[in-house]
Design a protein around this motif. Structure first.
Motif, PDB file in Angstrom:
ATOM      1  N   VAL A  15      52.902  48.075  52.170  1.00  0.00           N
ATOM      2  CA  VAL A  15      52.784  48.706  50.848  1.00  0.00           C
ATOM      3  C   VAL A  15      53.488  47.836  49.813  1.00  0.00           C
ATOM      4  CG1 VAL A  15      53.503  50.718  49.478  1.00  0.00           C
ATOM      5  CG2 VAL A  15      52.616  51.042  51.802  1.00  0.00           C
ATOM      6  N   VAL A  16      54.664  47.329  50.186  1.00  0.00           N
ATOM      7  CA  VAL A  16      55.433  46.475  49.267  1.00  0.00           C
ATOM      8  C   VAL A  16      54.671  45.164  49.030  1.00  0.00           C
ATOM      9  CG1 VAL A  16      57.645  45.315  48.895  1.00  0.00           C
ATOM     10  CG2 VAL A  16      57.578  47.515  50.099  1.00  0.00           C
ATOM     11  N   MET A  17      54.058  44.621  50.096  1.00  0.00           N
ATOM     12  CA  MET A  17      53.298  43.374  49.949  1.00  0.00           C
ATOM     13  C   MET A  17      52.137  43.551  48.978  1.00  0.00           C
ATOM     14  SD  MET A  17      53.300  41.996  53.846  1.00  0.00           S
ATOM     15  CE  MET A  17      52.619  40.380  53.621  1.00  0.00           C
ATOM     16  N   ARG A  18      51.463  44.665  49.108  1.00  0.00           N
ATOM     17  CA  ARG A  18      50.322  44.926  48.219  1.00  0.00           C
ATOM     18  C   ARG A  18      50.771  44.984  46.754  1.00  0.00           C
ATOM     19  NH1 ARG A  18      45.327  48.900  48.525  1.00  0.00           N
ATOM     20  NH2 ARG A  18      44.788  48.831  46.337  1.00  0.00           N
ATOM     21  N   LEU A  19      51.901  45.691  46.517  1.00  0.00           N
ATOM     22  CA  LEU A  19      52.408  45.794  45.139  1.00  0.00           C
ATOM     23  C   LEU A  19      52.793  44.409  44.608  1.00  0.00           C
ATOM     24  CD1 LEU A  19      54.581  49.026  45.476  1.00  0.00           C
ATOM     25  CD2 LEU A  19      52.442  48.784  44.202  1.00  0.00           C
ATOM     26  N   CYS A  20      53.371  43.575  45.481  1.00  0.00           N
ATOM     27  CA  CYS A  20      53.745  42.208  45.069  1.00  0.00           C
ATOM     28  C   CYS A  20      52.497  41.414  44.704  1.00  0.00           C
ATOM     29  CB  CYS A  20      54.494  41.496  46.200  1.00  0.00           C
ATOM     30  SG  CYS A  20      56.178  42.087  46.402  1.00  0.00           S
ATOM     31  N   ASP A  21      51.452  41.556  45.517  1.00  0.00           N
ATOM     32  CA  ASP A  21      50.200  40.839  45.272  1.00  0.00           C
ATOM     33  C   ASP A  21      49.620  41.261  43.920  1.00  0.00           C
ATOM     34  OD1 ASP A  21      48.055  39.153  45.853  1.00  0.00           O
ATOM     35  OD2 ASP A  21      46.936  40.723  46.890  1.00  0.00           O
ATOM     36  N   GLU A  22      49.655  42.561  43.642  1.00  0.00           N
ATOM     37  CA  GLU A  22      49.104  43.057  42.373  1.00  0.00           C
ATOM     38  C   GLU A  22      49.927  42.566  41.176  1.00  0.00           C
ATOM     39  OE1 GLU A  22      46.971  47.058  44.180  1.00  0.00           O
ATOM     40  OE2 GLU A  22      48.837  47.277  43.063  1.00  0.00           O
ATOM     41  N   ALA A  23      51.250  42.629  41.310  1.00  0.00           N
ATOM     42  CA  ALA A  23      52.112  42.173  40.203  1.00  0.00           C
ATOM     43  C   ALA A  23      51.917  40.678  39.967  1.00  0.00           C
ATOM     44  CB  ALA A  23      53.580  42.475  40.527  1.00  0.00           C
ATOM     45  N   ALA A  24      51.818  39.902  41.054  1.00  0.00           N
ATOM     46  CA  ALA A  24      51.620  38.456  40.923  1.00  0.00           C
ATOM     47  C   ALA A  24      50.280  38.168  40.255  1.00  0.00           C
ATOM     48  CB  ALA A  24      51.682  37.793  42.302  1.00  0.00           C
ATOM     49  N   GLY A  25      49.264  38.935  40.621  1.00  0.00           N
ATOM     50  CA  GLY A  25      47.935  38.748  40.032  1.00  0.00           C
ATOM     51  C   GLY A  25      47.966  38.978  38.522  1.00  0.00           C
ATOM     52  N   VAL A  26      48.678  40.011  38.093  1.00  0.00           N
ATOM     53  CA  VAL A  26      48.752  40.304  36.652  1.00  0.00           C
ATOM     54  C   VAL A  26      49.478  39.170  35.920  1.00  0.00           C
ATOM     55  CG1 VAL A  26      49.695  41.869  34.905  1.00  0.00           C
ATOM     56  CG2 VAL A  26      48.624  42.806  36.960  1.00  0.00           C
ATOM     57  N   ALA A  27      50.585  38.688  36.512  1.00  0.00           N
ATOM     58  CA  ALA A  27      51.329  37.586  35.863  1.00  0.00           C
ATOM     59  C   ALA A  27      50.444  36.346  35.746  1.00  0.00           C
ATOM     60  CB  ALA A  27      52.589  37.268  36.674  1.00  0.00           C
ATOM     61  N   ALA A  28      49.677  36.063  36.805  1.00  0.00           N
ATOM     62  CA  ALA A  28      48.815  34.874  36.803  1.00  0.00           C
ATOM     63  C   ALA A  28      47.691  35.024  35.782  1.00  0.00           C
ATOM     64  CB  ALA A  28      48.247  34.651  38.207  1.00  0.00           C
ATOM     65  N   VAL A  29      47.088  36.205  35.698  1.00  0.00           N
ATOM     66  CA  VAL A  29      46.009  36.439  34.721  1.00  0.00           C
ATOM     67  C   VAL A  29      46.560  36.312  33.301  1.00  0.00           C
ATOM     68  CG1 VAL A  29      44.517  38.238  33.742  1.00  0.00           C
ATOM     69  CG2 VAL A  29      44.532  37.851  36.206  1.00  0.00           C
ATOM     70  N   ARG A  30      47.757  36.848  33.078  1.00  0.00           N
ATOM     71  CA  ARG A  30      48.367  36.727  31.741  1.00  0.00           C
ATOM     72  C   ARG A  30      48.587  35.257  31.385  1.00  0.00           C
ATOM     73  NH1 ARG A  30      53.111  41.273  31.762  1.00  0.00           N
ATOM     74  NH2 ARG A  30      51.938  42.973  30.788  1.00  0.00           N
ATOM     75  N   HIS A  31      48.981  34.448  32.388  1.00  0.00           N
ATOM     76  CA  HIS A  31      49.240  33.038  32.095  1.00  0.00           C
ATOM     77  C   HIS A  31      47.946  32.292  31.773  1.00  0.00           C
ATOM     78  CE1 HIS A  31      50.950  29.092  32.070  1.00  0.00           C
ATOM     79  NE2 HIS A  31      49.986  28.700  32.882  1.00  0.00           N
ATOM     80  N   CYS A  32      46.917  32.499  32.618  1.00  0.00           N
ATOM     81  CA  CYS A  32      45.732  31.639  32.438  1.00  0.00           C
ATOM     82  C   CYS A  32      44.615  32.314  31.642  1.00  0.00           C
ATOM     83  CB  CYS A  32      45.236  31.109  33.779  1.00  0.00           C
ATOM     84  SG  CYS A  32      44.585  32.354  34.859  1.00  0.00           S
ATOM     85  N   GLY A  33      44.719  33.605  31.401  1.00  0.00           N
ATOM     86  CA  GLY A  33      43.711  34.280  30.584  1.00  0.00           C
ATOM     87  C   GLY A  33      42.346  34.310  31.232  1.00  0.00           C
ATOM     88  N   GLY A  34      42.294  34.259  32.546  1.00  0.00           N
ATOM     89  CA  GLY A  34      41.011  34.304  33.259  1.00  0.00           C
ATOM     90  C   GLY A  34      41.186  34.931  34.626  1.00  0.00           C
ATOM     91  N   ARG A  35      40.125  34.805  35.455  1.00  0.00           N
ATOM     92  CA  ARG A  35      40.167  35.378  36.808  1.00  0.00           C
ATOM     93  C   ARG A  35      41.100  34.575  37.705  1.00  0.00           C
ATOM     94  NH1 ARG A  35      34.267  35.231  39.140  1.00  0.00           N
ATOM     95  NH2 ARG A  35      35.357  35.966  40.994  1.00  0.00           N
ATOM     96  N   VAL A  36      41.711  35.250  38.633  1.00  0.00           N
ATOM     97  CA  VAL A  36      42.524  34.554  39.640  1.00  0.00           C
ATOM     98  C   VAL A  36      42.265  35.184  41.003  1.00  0.00           C
ATOM     99  CG1 VAL A  36      44.397  34.063  37.991  1.00  0.00           C
ATOM    100  CG2 VAL A  36      44.554  36.066  39.463  1.00  0.00           C
TER     101      VAL A  36
END
Ligand SMILES: CC(C)(COP(=O)(O)OP(=O)(O)OC[C@H]1O[C@@H](n2cnc3c(N)ncnc32)[C@H](O)[C@@H]1OP(=O)(O)O)[C@@H](O)C(=O)NCCC(=O)NCCS
Length: 149
Positions: free
Chosen positions: A16-37
């Motif tokens: 459960v914690v891994m999934r939340l980390c994956d989601e948070a990381a995905g949002v940070a990456a999308v915010r940085h590159c402004g596209g799909r990741v």
């Protein structure tokens, strides 16, 4: 965290914690590159302390370093006892996220400008983890070749 997040020992399941980390990381990456990741790898996931049912989890994610199409995102997880406000650091994760174009192919991501000493340290440490990862892969390939595998 509710009872639906528990493992058989009565703590929060690590997945459960891994999934939340994956989601948070995905949002940070999308915010940085402004596209799909997409998540290419979860390179490291440490569980420092167990998380209890009833605690509130906060995942803080930050892009540590950017290469060509990939970036490393670090995630810090804190558990809070909402009754007392006490917070504990429970996990740290490092994920490699890859920027994708509209066809779903890896595409270059914007460079990262590290402005503070802490950001520069995170960037240096991310470079070190990437170097170790690539060196481990080369060592394994060389070992297989030597063994004729
Ligand atoms: C991640 C993915 C796009 C990479 O595709 P690929 O054909 O290997 O692309 P490339 O070889 O051009 O690599 C693209 C980047 O990913 C990095 N990468 C690929 N595999 C990686 C791995 N296992 N670990 C870390 N980085 C990796 C490469 O180093 C490269 O980075 P760079 O451009 O900054 O140097 C592809 O493997 C994929 O779609 N995987 C499935 C992702 C997914 O579904 N995730 C959800 C989990 S279920």
């Amino acid at each position: 965290m509710g009872i639906g997040h528990a493992n058989t020992a009565g703590f929060v399941h690590g997945g459960v914690v891994m999934r939340l980390c994956d989601e948070a990381a995905g949002v940070a990456a999308v915010r940085h590159c402004g596209g799909r990741v997409v998540t290419a790898a979860m390179d490291r996931m440490t569980f420092v302390e167990p998380v209890m049912i009833g605690e509130l989890l906060t995942c803080s994610a930050m892009v540590n370093a950017v290469w060509n199409t990939s970036m490393e995102v670090g995630v810090r997880v804190e558990a809070e006892n909402p009754r007392t406000g006490e917070k504990r650091h429970t996990s740290t994760a490092y994920l490699t996220m890859v920027g994708l174009d509209d066809e779903g192919q890896p595409t270059p991501v914007p460079p990262l400008v590290a402005e503070t000493e802490v950001e520069r340290r995170r960037q240096r440490e991310a470079e070190l983890r990437r170097k170790n990862r690539l060196s481990e892969r080369d060592q394994i390939l060389a070992h297989r070749e030597a063994k004729g595998e």
